[in-house]
Design a protein around this motif. Structure first.
Motif, PDB file in Angstrom:
ATOM      1  N   LEU A 270      47.678  36.176  20.290  1.00  0.00           N
ATOM      2  CA  LEU A 270      46.597  36.104  19.309  1.00  0.00           C
ATOM      3  C   LEU A 270      46.194  37.497  18.834  1.00  0.00           C
ATOM      4  O   LEU A 270      45.074  37.957  19.075  1.00  0.00           O
ATOM      5  CB  LEU A 270      45.380  35.385  19.912  1.00  0.00           C
ATOM      6  CG  LEU A 270      45.590  33.940  20.358  1.00  0.00           C
ATOM      7  CD1 LEU A 270      44.345  33.427  21.076  1.00  0.00           C
ATOM      8  CD2 LEU A 270      45.938  33.047  19.169  1.00  0.00           C
ATOM      9  N   SER A 275      43.196  35.700  16.471  1.00  0.00           N
ATOM     10  CA  SER A 275      42.303  35.203  17.519  1.00  0.00           C
ATOM     11  C   SER A 275      41.106  34.439  16.955  1.00  0.00           C
ATOM     12  O   SER A 275      40.879  33.287  17.345  1.00  0.00           O
ATOM     13  CB  SER A 275      41.829  36.364  18.403  1.00  0.00           C
ATOM     14  OG  SER A 275      40.905  35.907  19.371  1.00  0.00           O
ATOM     15  N   ARG A 279      40.499  30.412  17.368  1.00  0.00           N
ATOM     16  CA  ARG A 279      39.264  29.900  17.976  1.00  0.00           C
ATOM     17  C   ARG A 279      38.561  28.932  17.025  1.00  0.00           C
ATOM     18  O   ARG A 279      38.036  27.899  17.445  1.00  0.00           O
ATOM     19  CB  ARG A 279      38.332  31.061  18.327  1.00  0.00           C
ATOM     20  CG  ARG A 279      38.738  31.846  19.580  1.00  0.00           C
ATOM     21  CD  ARG A 279      37.786  33.000  19.816  1.00  0.00           C
ATOM     22  NE  ARG A 279      38.019  33.676  21.075  1.00  0.00           N
ATOM     23  CZ  ARG A 279      37.470  33.353  22.239  1.00  0.00           C
ATOM     24  NH1 ARG A 279      36.617  32.320  22.285  1.00  0.00           N
ATOM     25  NH2 ARG A 279      37.725  34.024  23.335  1.00  0.00           N
ATOM     26  N   MET A 294      41.014  28.874  25.889  1.00  0.00           N
ATOM     27  CA  MET A 294      40.829  30.313  25.785  1.00  0.00           C
ATOM     28  C   MET A 294      40.691  30.965  27.157  1.00  0.00           C
ATOM     29  O   MET A 294      41.093  32.115  27.346  1.00  0.00           O
ATOM     30  CB  MET A 294      39.613  30.626  24.917  1.00  0.00           C
ATOM     31  CG  MET A 294      39.802  30.283  23.452  1.00  0.00           C
ATOM     32  SD  MET A 294      41.330  30.950  22.713  1.00  0.00           S
ATOM     33  CE  MET A 294      41.130  32.713  23.036  1.00  0.00           C
ATOM     34  N   ARG A 298      43.157  34.011  28.129  1.00  0.00           N
ATOM     35  CA  ARG A 298      42.652  35.304  28.579  1.00  0.00           C
ATOM     36  C   ARG A 298      43.148  35.643  29.982  1.00  0.00           C
ATOM     37  O   ARG A 298      43.367  36.817  30.309  1.00  0.00           O
ATOM     38  CB  ARG A 298      41.125  35.301  28.526  1.00  0.00           C
ATOM     39  CG  ARG A 298      40.566  35.253  27.105  1.00  0.00           C
ATOM     40  CD  ARG A 298      39.055  35.068  27.091  1.00  0.00           C
ATOM     41  NE  ARG A 298      38.371  36.247  27.603  1.00  0.00           N
ATOM     42  CZ  ARG A 298      38.043  37.303  26.875  1.00  0.00           C
ATOM     43  NH1 ARG A 298      38.343  37.332  25.585  1.00  0.00           N
ATOM     44  NH2 ARG A 298      37.424  38.320  27.404  1.00  0.00           N
ATOM     45  N   ASP A 305      41.739  38.271  24.691  1.00  0.00           N
ATOM     46  CA  ASP A 305      42.418  37.289  23.842  1.00  0.00           C
ATOM     47  C   ASP A 305      43.852  37.705  23.586  1.00  0.00           C
ATOM     48  O   ASP A 305      44.738  36.859  23.401  1.00  0.00           O
ATOM     49  CB  ASP A 305      41.683  37.143  22.504  1.00  0.00           C
ATOM     50  CG  ASP A 305      40.400  36.333  22.632  1.00  0.00           C
ATOM     51  OD1 ASP A 305      39.989  36.050  23.768  1.00  0.00           O
ATOM     52  OD2 ASP A 305      39.808  36.004  21.580  1.00  0.00           O
ATOM     53  N   ASN A 306      44.098  39.019  23.546  1.00  0.00           N
ATOM     54  CA  ASN A 306      45.441  39.517  23.272  1.00  0.00           C
ATOM     55  C   ASN A 306      45.635  40.883  23.898  1.00  0.00           C
ATOM     56  O   ASN A 306      44.711  41.703  23.949  1.00  0.00           O
ATOM     57  CB  ASN A 306      45.666  39.627  21.750  1.00  0.00           C
ATOM     58  CG  ASN A 306      47.074  40.065  21.414  1.00  0.00           C
ATOM     59  OD1 ASN A 306      48.033  39.360  21.723  1.00  0.00           O
ATOM     60  ND2 ASN A 306      47.222  41.210  20.777  1.00  0.00           N
TER      61      ASN A 306
END
Length: 361
Positions: A270, A275, A279, A294, A298, A305-306
């Motif tokens: 993401l 991201s 979401r 998520m 994570r 997120d990334n």
């Protein structure tokens, strides 16, 4: 990002079209664009239509020195992608042009009609040294507008004539339109094709990747390519925790049953604007499990997120990653299939004819 839509945007993956603020550009002003008037409309918003701009770049091969990927050069015949996969890691590239990585990415497309001409000129240069060209690394070479423009086919014709190897990644059974070329290239060890199969649920696909071929069509294309002798890879990608991971084992089994010699998996990434878009998509389509999805994402990306760093961005870690790897490895053993690295032939390369000049060899 716009939140809490009553209804999803029909036929599109992204749910909003905000311009990126990553480069400090000013917010788009009211200028007659359809999005400027959506809030004033009574009833549903107008249907989003695809607009294609033709551009004529000066070069067509992009070179890279990334330590994370297996190719050092690529061709993208198009910018933006009508497939509309909400998770597409290429979405942020539209931000470089002051366009939305969301809805603009899948509705405001760019085609490069002179791609084959540029490629022929590049391959004819005396100092050019061949190595496999990757196609489909940024946007899909067989997205719907390829049926009109045929740029991918023209590029393949140049590569076949020059005996230059190519790898192709796609989500479309439209790749079969070029089966004649691909079969001949395969006979000369000049091509390998990967088709990404994300799920086996067509209803889920219409939400997640709304304008791609159905899972059944992609599997059928894999089988037909394999039957034609084309080195074929099934990519279970991306694996989205708590959304698509339940399909991993069956996708592997079906691909193996079709004679596909190679399979692999790639976890969800993401980067940048992807991201918040993802979401937002979760909030619209899977609000009851958005938190779980998520949380797992994570957990395999070092708490973020990334992970954007070289050497680690494509190498997730953690308990959930270990679980997915173990499941995939077991599925491969049971199906009698594994990942192959197809070796393509660069030794037969011959420089194309330019301006009527004949080859010396």
């Amino acid at each position: 990002m716009e939140q809490n839509r009553e209804k999803p945007v029909a036929g599109r993956g992204a749910q909003s079209g905000d311009v990126s603020t990553r480069f400090g550009l000013s917010v788009r002003k009211v200028d007659g664009d359809w999005r400027d008037h959506m809030v004033a409309l009574d009833g549903p918003p107008p249907k989003l239509r695809t607009h294609v701009t033709e551009e004529r770049p000066r070069s067509i091969i992009s070179f890279n020195q990334s330590p994370d990927i297996f190719f050092d050069r690529s061709i993208n015949a198009y910018r933006g992608c009508e497939h509309g996969c909400v998770y597409c890691f290429a979405r942020p590239t539209h931000a470089y042009h002051d366009l939305s990585p969301g809805l603009d990415f899948e509705t405001q497309l760019f085609a490069k009609p002179n791609a084959a001409e540029l490629l022929r000129a590049t391959l004819a240069k005396p100092k050019y040294a061949p190595r496999p060209i990757a196609m489909g690394t940024n946007t899909d070479p067989y997205q719907p507008i390829e049926r009109k423009y045929r740029i991918t086919r023209e590029v393949l014709e140049v590569c076949l004539d020059a005996r230059h190897p190519v790898t192709i990644t796609t989500k479309s059974d439209r790749v079969l339109d070029d089966l004649d070329l691909l079969a001949e290239m395969a006979r000369r060890r000049l091509v390998a094709v990967a088709i990404s199969v994300t799920s086996l649920d067509p209803k889920l696909s219409t939400r997640l990747e709304p304008r791609t071929a159905t899972p059944a069509k992609r599997l059928d294309a894999l089988g037909k390519l394999a039957d034609a002798g084309v080195p074929t890879h099934c990519s279970v990608a991306p694996v989205i925790p708590a959304i698509t991971d339940r399909f991993m084992e069956e996708i592997v089994q079906r691909a193996a049953a079709l004679g596909v010699p190679s399979v692999g998996w790639i976890p969800l990434r993401l980067p940048h604007e992807v991201s918040p878009l993802f979401r937002e998509w979760l909030d619209v389509h899977f609000p009851e499990r958005a938190g779980k999805v998520m949380s797992i994402v994570r957990s395999i990306r070092s708490g973020k997120d990334n992970d954007p760093n070289f050497f680690t961005r494509l190498r997730p870690t953690g308990v959930w990653d270990d679980l997915f790897r173990a499941r995939f490895a077991l599925a491969c053993r049971r199906a009698g299939v594994k990942r192959h690295r197809f070796e393509l032939d660069c030794s037969a390369f011959r420089r194309p004819e330019i301006d009527g000049q004949l080859r010396l060899l």
